[in-house]
Design an enzyme around this catalytic site. Structure first.
Site, PDB file in Angstrom:
ATOM      1  N   ARG A 270       0.650  -1.264   0.124  1.00  0.00           N
ATOM      2  CA  ARG A 270       0.177   0.051   0.002  1.00  0.00           C
ATOM      3  C   ARG A 270       0.732   1.332  -0.103  1.00  0.00           C
ATOM      4  O   ARG A 270       1.988   1.236   0.470  1.00  0.00           O
ATOM      5  CB  ARG A 270      -0.983   0.091   1.300  1.00  0.00           C
ATOM      6  CG  ARG A 270      -1.729  -1.116   1.504  1.00  0.00           C
ATOM      7  CD  ARG A 270      -2.625  -1.196   2.776  1.00  0.00           C
ATOM      8  NE  ARG A 270      -3.515  -2.387   2.851  1.00  0.00           N
ATOM      9  CZ  ARG A 270      -3.340  -3.401   3.403  1.00  0.00           C
ATOM     10  NH1 ARG A 270      -2.217  -3.530   3.858  1.00  0.00           N
ATOM     11  NH2 ARG A 270      -4.164  -4.197   3.517  1.00  0.00           N
TER      12      ARG A 270
ATOM     13  N   HIS B 209      -2.715   3.014  -6.422  1.00  0.00           N
ATOM     14  CA  HIS B 209      -3.099   1.654  -5.796  1.00  0.00           C
ATOM     15  C   HIS B 209      -3.572   0.647  -6.940  1.00  0.00           C
ATOM     16  O   HIS B 209      -3.383  -0.588  -6.442  1.00  0.00           O
ATOM     17  CB  HIS B 209      -4.427   2.050  -5.055  1.00  0.00           C
ATOM     18  CG  HIS B 209      -4.937   0.975  -3.684  1.00  0.00           C
ATOM     19  ND1 HIS B 209      -4.102   0.706  -2.857  1.00  0.00           N
ATOM     20  CD2 HIS B 209      -5.743   0.306  -4.112  1.00  0.00           C
ATOM     21  CE1 HIS B 209      -4.656  -0.378  -2.173  1.00  0.00           C
ATOM     22  NE2 HIS B 209      -5.940  -0.591  -3.026  1.00  0.00           N
TER      23      HIS B 209
ATOM     24  N   TYR C 152      -9.576 -10.673  -7.188  1.00  0.00           N
ATOM     25  CA  TYR C 152      -8.732 -10.659  -8.277  1.00  0.00           C
ATOM     26  C   TYR C 152      -8.886 -11.926  -9.363  1.00  0.00           C
ATOM     27  O   TYR C 152      -8.474 -11.906 -10.488  1.00  0.00           O
ATOM     28  CB  TYR C 152      -7.228 -10.710  -7.989  1.00  0.00           C
ATOM     29  CG  TYR C 152      -6.926  -9.462  -6.904  1.00  0.00           C
ATOM     30  CD1 TYR C 152      -6.684  -8.252  -7.811  1.00  0.00           C
ATOM     31  CD2 TYR C 152      -6.758  -9.589  -5.561  1.00  0.00           C
ATOM     32  CE1 TYR C 152      -6.391  -7.100  -6.928  1.00  0.00           C
ATOM     33  CE2 TYR C 152      -6.416  -8.246  -5.013  1.00  0.00           C
ATOM     34  CZ  TYR C 152      -6.328  -7.101  -5.482  1.00  0.00           C
ATOM     35  OH  TYR C 152      -6.009  -5.998  -5.154  1.00  0.00           O
TER      36      TYR C 152
ATOM     37  N   LYS D  40      -2.459  -2.789   8.027  1.00  0.00           N
ATOM     38  CA  LYS D  40      -3.651  -2.398   8.707  1.00  0.00           C
ATOM     39  C   LYS D  40      -3.951  -3.137   9.794  1.00  0.00           C
ATOM     40  O   LYS D  40      -3.689  -4.248   9.992  1.00  0.00           O
ATOM     41  CB  LYS D  40      -4.779  -2.458   7.637  1.00  0.00           C
ATOM     42  CG  LYS D  40      -4.957  -1.361   6.437  1.00  0.00           C
ATOM     43  CD  LYS D  40      -6.168  -1.762   5.863  1.00  0.00           C
ATOM     44  CE  LYS D  40      -6.322  -0.381   4.770  1.00  0.00           C
ATOM     45  NZ  LYS D  40      -7.726  -0.802   3.933  1.00  0.00           N
TER      46      LYS D  40
ATOM     47  N   HIS E 152      -4.100  -9.090   3.349  1.00  0.00           N
ATOM     48  CA  HIS E 152      -5.723  -9.065   3.573  1.00  0.00           C
ATOM     49  C   HIS E 152      -6.290 -10.023   4.645  1.00  0.00           C
ATOM     50  O   HIS E 152      -5.650 -10.939   4.842  1.00  0.00           O
ATOM     51  CB  HIS E 152      -6.523  -9.559   2.186  1.00  0.00           C
ATOM     52  CG  HIS E 152      -6.280  -8.891   1.015  1.00  0.00           C
ATOM     53  ND1 HIS E 152      -6.646  -9.143  -0.160  1.00  0.00           N
ATOM     54  CD2 HIS E 152      -6.137  -7.360   0.887  1.00  0.00           C
ATOM     55  CE1 HIS E 152      -6.476  -8.088  -1.149  1.00  0.00           C
ATOM     56  NE2 HIS E 152      -6.247  -7.182  -0.519  1.00  0.00           N
TER      57      HIS E 152
ATOM     58  N   ARG F  78      -0.539  -1.791  -6.889  1.00  0.00           N
ATOM     59  CA  ARG F  78      -0.914  -2.824  -5.865  1.00  0.00           C
ATOM     60  C   ARG F  78      -1.874  -3.814  -6.516  1.00  0.00           C
ATOM     61  O   ARG F  78      -1.639  -5.099  -6.645  1.00  0.00           O
ATOM     62  CB  ARG F  78      -1.273  -2.257  -4.534  1.00  0.00           C
ATOM     63  CG  ARG F  78      -1.617  -3.324  -3.610  1.00  0.00           C
ATOM     64  CD  ARG F  78      -2.016  -2.655  -2.355  1.00  0.00           C
ATOM     65  NE  ARG F  78      -2.968  -3.297  -1.417  1.00  0.00           N
ATOM     66  CZ  ARG F  78      -2.495  -4.296  -0.541  1.00  0.00           C
ATOM     67  NH1 ARG F  78      -1.119  -4.549  -0.468  1.00  0.00           N
ATOM     68  NH2 ARG F  78      -3.335  -4.947   0.241  1.00  0.00           N
TER      69      ARG F  78
END
Length: 307
Positions: free
Chosen positions: A162, A253, A288, A185, A279, A256
């Protein structure tokens, strides 16, 4: 808004948010979203009843209360995605609160989330991703800034970082190792590979950077030596896509997204890609596969046009 809650319920809300932050590792942005959504629900409930919401009221909540709230939210223009997020926060709180207070929040947990179509990631084609990085590095005005922008873009595309993670690198992280430990995150750590081309790009930037590198200081610097603002990376990408004729979806982004999509197309394992991206849920990574399938259908349609 605070008048809509009894002191006991206000304390319970703060305790739940603190637990989400400490135990589940929710990010500050997630905590703020939870707080906003839940306070909005409790404020509606207080207005609906004509008195401040209190713990005893939550213990006897009914399905019709939830339906009235959701109808109210739709009426003020809240879309399905935002309403689903708010409902998720409400369910999470009631699950925790019901266990603490000794009641079953069946009415809340039985409510179905609104259906909505998830937006697919919009990656760049492989040649476009490479062209963006080359373009950023060829910008002639200030060579060290061009090298910096190319290094950041190479990390986004080559390691799936990120932008906040790339700009969070410190001087002590150099020279970049083969595997880099990233805190993403919610404070979750993961290891990501650093390709030789990325290490070379960062080294080229450091050779030209006019500012001293210190262990606790930012690796990527702005024009005045302070930490690089992510807006400057976005602006550099805007310039590259204008020069290359790329769509507006060609953002930092998107690099990524491109990392994940191209890795999947090359035979990468979905679970491994999930770990590399950081994730929390495999369902997020599975988006994806839809991108890859859509691309295959485009190729099929081009090769086999309809009569």
């Amino acid at each position: 808004m605070s008048l809509a809650l009894s002191p006991a319920l206000r304390d319970a809300l703060e305790a739940w948010l603190a637990e989400e932050r400490a135990i589940d590792g929710a990010s500050e942005a997630t905590i703020r979203a939870y707080a906003t959504d839940l306070r909005g629900f409790l404020a509606f409930l207080a207005d609906y009843d004509g008195e401040p919401a209190a713990p005893a009221r939550l213990a006897r909540i009914e399905l019709r209360d939830l339906r009235a709230w959701m109808s109210h939210e739709r009426g003020r223009g809240l879309g399905p995605r935002s309403l689903a997020r708010a409902l998720s926060a409400v369910k999470g709180f009631f699950r925790w609160f019901g266990k603490r207070e000794g009641f079953e929040p069946t009415a809340v947990l039985s409510v179905r989330s609104p259906k909505f179509t998830r937006k697919l990631p919009r990656p760049l084609a492989e040649d476009a991703a490479r062209a963006v990085i080359a373009d950023l590095g060829d910008t002639p005005e200030v060579p060290w800034i061009a090298a910096r922008d190319a290094a950041v873009a190479t990390l986004l595309y080559g390691s799936g970082l990120r932008i906040s993670e790339a700009l969070g690198l410190r001087g002590r992280d150099t020279p970049l190792p083969d595997m880099l430990r990233i805190v993403g995150k919610g404070g979750k750590e993961r290891l990501v590979p650093v390709l030789p081309v990325a290490r070379e790009a960062v080294a080229a930037y450091l050779d030209l950077c006019p500012f001293d590198l210190v262990p606790d200081g930012p690796l990527f610097r702005g024009a005045r030596g302070r930490a690089l603002n992510p807006r400057m990376v976005t602006r550099a990408m805007e310039g590259a896509r204008a020069r290359l004729g790329l769509p507006a979806s060609a953002t930092p982004h998107a690099l990524r997204h491109s990392f994940a999509t191209h890795l999947l197309a090359a035979g990468g394992d979905l679970r491994t890609i999930q770990e590399l991206l950081g994730h929390a849920s495999l369902s997020t990574t599975q988006a994806y596969t839809a991108v890859d399938t859509a691309r295959l259908l485009d190729v099929y349609d081009a090769a086999h046009p309809k009569a």
